[in-house]
Design a protein around this motif. Sequence first.
Motif, mmCIF file in Angstrom:
data_model
loop_
_atom_site.group_PDB
_atom_site.id
_atom_site.type_symbol
_atom_site.label_atom_id
_atom_site.label_comp_id
_atom_site.label_asym_id
_atom_site.label_seq_id
_atom_site.Cartn_x
_atom_site.Cartn_y
_atom_site.Cartn_z
ATOM 1 N N CYS A 1 0.835 -1.202 0.000
ATOM 2 C CA CYS A 1 0.000 0.000 0.000
ATOM 3 C C CYS A 1 0.872 1.256 0.000
ATOM 4 O O CYS A 1 1.888 1.296 0.697
ATOM 5 C CB CYS A 1 -0.902 -0.009 1.237
ATOM 6 S SG CYS A 1 -2.017 1.400 1.333
ATOM 7 N N ASN B 1 9.795 2.635 -1.208
ATOM 8 C CA ASN B 1 9.103 2.347 -2.450
ATOM 9 C C ASN B 1 10.092 1.810 -3.473
ATOM 10 O O ASN B 1 11.092 2.473 -3.776
ATOM 11 C CB ASN B 1 8.444 3.618 -3.006
ATOM 12 C CG ASN B 1 7.388 4.174 -2.069
ATOM 13 O OD1 ASN B 1 6.234 3.780 -2.123
ATOM 14 N ND2 ASN B 1 7.782 5.082 -1.188
ATOM 15 N N ILE C 1 5.598 -5.443 5.858
ATOM 16 C CA ILE C 1 4.359 -5.042 5.198
ATOM 17 C C ILE C 1 3.190 -5.478 6.069
ATOM 18 O O ILE C 1 3.067 -6.663 6.398
ATOM 19 C CB ILE C 1 4.242 -5.671 3.795
ATOM 20 C CG1 ILE C 1 5.375 -5.149 2.896
ATOM 21 C CG2 ILE C 1 2.891 -5.353 3.173
ATOM 22 C CD1 ILE C 1 5.408 -5.810 1.524
ATOM 23 N N ASN D 1 0.262 3.970 1.425
ATOM 24 C CA ASN D 1 0.073 4.839 2.595
ATOM 25 C C ASN D 1 -0.095 4.067 3.906
ATOM 26 O O ASN D 1 -0.706 4.566 4.846
ATOM 27 C CB ASN D 1 -1.116 5.780 2.375
ATOM 28 C CG ASN D 1 -2.416 5.018 2.161
ATOM 29 O OD1 ASN D 1 -2.976 4.434 3.090
ATOM 30 N ND2 ASN D 1 -2.913 5.009 0.930
ATOM 31 N N ARG D 2 0.462 2.863 3.971
ATOM 32 C CA ARG D 2 0.525 2.107 5.224
ATOM 33 C C ARG D 2 -0.837 1.698 5.771
ATOM 34 O O ARG D 2 -0.983 1.453 6.961
ATOM 35 C CB ARG D 2 1.287 2.892 6.307
ATOM 36 C CG ARG D 2 2.721 3.219 5.969
ATOM 37 C CD ARG D 2 3.620 2.032 6.098
ATOM 38 N NE ARG D 2 3.863 1.654 7.491
ATOM 39 C CZ ARG D 2 4.557 0.567 7.846
ATOM 40 N NH1 ARG D 2 5.051 -0.231 6.923
ATOM 41 N NH2 ARG D 2 4.735 0.286 9.123
ATOM 42 N N ALA E 1 4.218 5.441 2.639
ATOM 43 C CA ALA E 1 4.903 4.158 2.787
ATOM 44 C C ALA E 1 6.355 4.431 3.145
ATOM 45 O O ALA E 1 6.946 5.426 2.694
ATOM 46 C CB ALA E 1 4.804 3.360 1.499
#
Length: 365
Positions: A45, A86, A199, A47-48, A83
Amino acid sequence: MFITFGLDANDTPDRIREYVKYGVEEFFAGFVPRDWLSKYGWEVCPNRRPLGGGYNFTQVSELAEMSEAVHKAGARLNLAINAHDNGSERVPYLRDMVETMEQFNPDGYVVADPAIMFCLKEWGIRRPLHISTGTGCFSMESIKFFSDKFNIRRVVIPRKLSISEIARIVEQTRGMNVELEVMIIGYRCYFNDENCHSIHSGARRNLCGDMLLAKMHASNRFPDDWKDVATDLHASGIEVFKEGTRLNEFARHLTTNQMTPYDYSVDLCANGCGVEAVLPKTLYQNCGLCSIKHFRDMGIDCLKVPLRGATDFKMPTLAIVHAAMTAPDPNPDFCRKLINSPAFCDARIHCYYDVPEAHVKRENG
């Protein structure tokens, strides 16, 4: 002092207007478009919040509606692309995502990965950035580093810092024209999330979730004054390595207080706090109400109430934060009454920050 509040696909324009009545001047949200989902699913994702559609916006039309509603309510909207890291193959998808979000004139971006900060600059994005807690700005020097290179409006202070450490950063950054934000309630990472590159998973409890129960906390092996010991390390130099110093006693404490294996058969309330604490534990998880007066007095600008995806908990949680934030004297007794669960408040594991005066009366009584 004001509140920044997490939005998700379950929110509506009516709810946004209601949130603003309770001190919310700013919102943040995540956007995960369909092409990203078809490539990476929810597990990776930007944005966590990889926990399904209820935590993020996935439709451009929904995001457009929320953006319009926020601005009509006189509030601001920041979009999260926070995140921790990336991969290079994801950068083109992130660029497409940012170009889509730019259509709605966001007031800023919440970013954790320094590489993405440089990418935004290269892509011509000049909107203010909020440095996420995931970046790990533990000092004035790190804040200055990012402020010198980017258009930084705010820094979210890592949630593992103590109140005295946060006060030091506030004092040292006066005059830097950077706002400071602290987490105040909700899920608190039990580790140092800015150093975590695992993750999160929506399919089961996260890897760290298996270790949330009290007897598994490594910090339970530490003496109560361990942060003071760490401060002495900087002040005393090589002298701290001598026999009889606080560091020596700290090491002795660790070697004589071994953790015992955890029994996973325990019930929901593993901290000995009883059934009475289960409801507030479910609602708030971790609470920092007692620290609000300290933060207000030292000059913190913003309180963060996350709760993306926790639709049913949003209004009751926001209401108590607003009550504490606007109270003339939100002392521990006042905050305890808001929570209305002595068992929850007596268990320090539920505290977002350590506020000794919140426990003195109970321990001495």
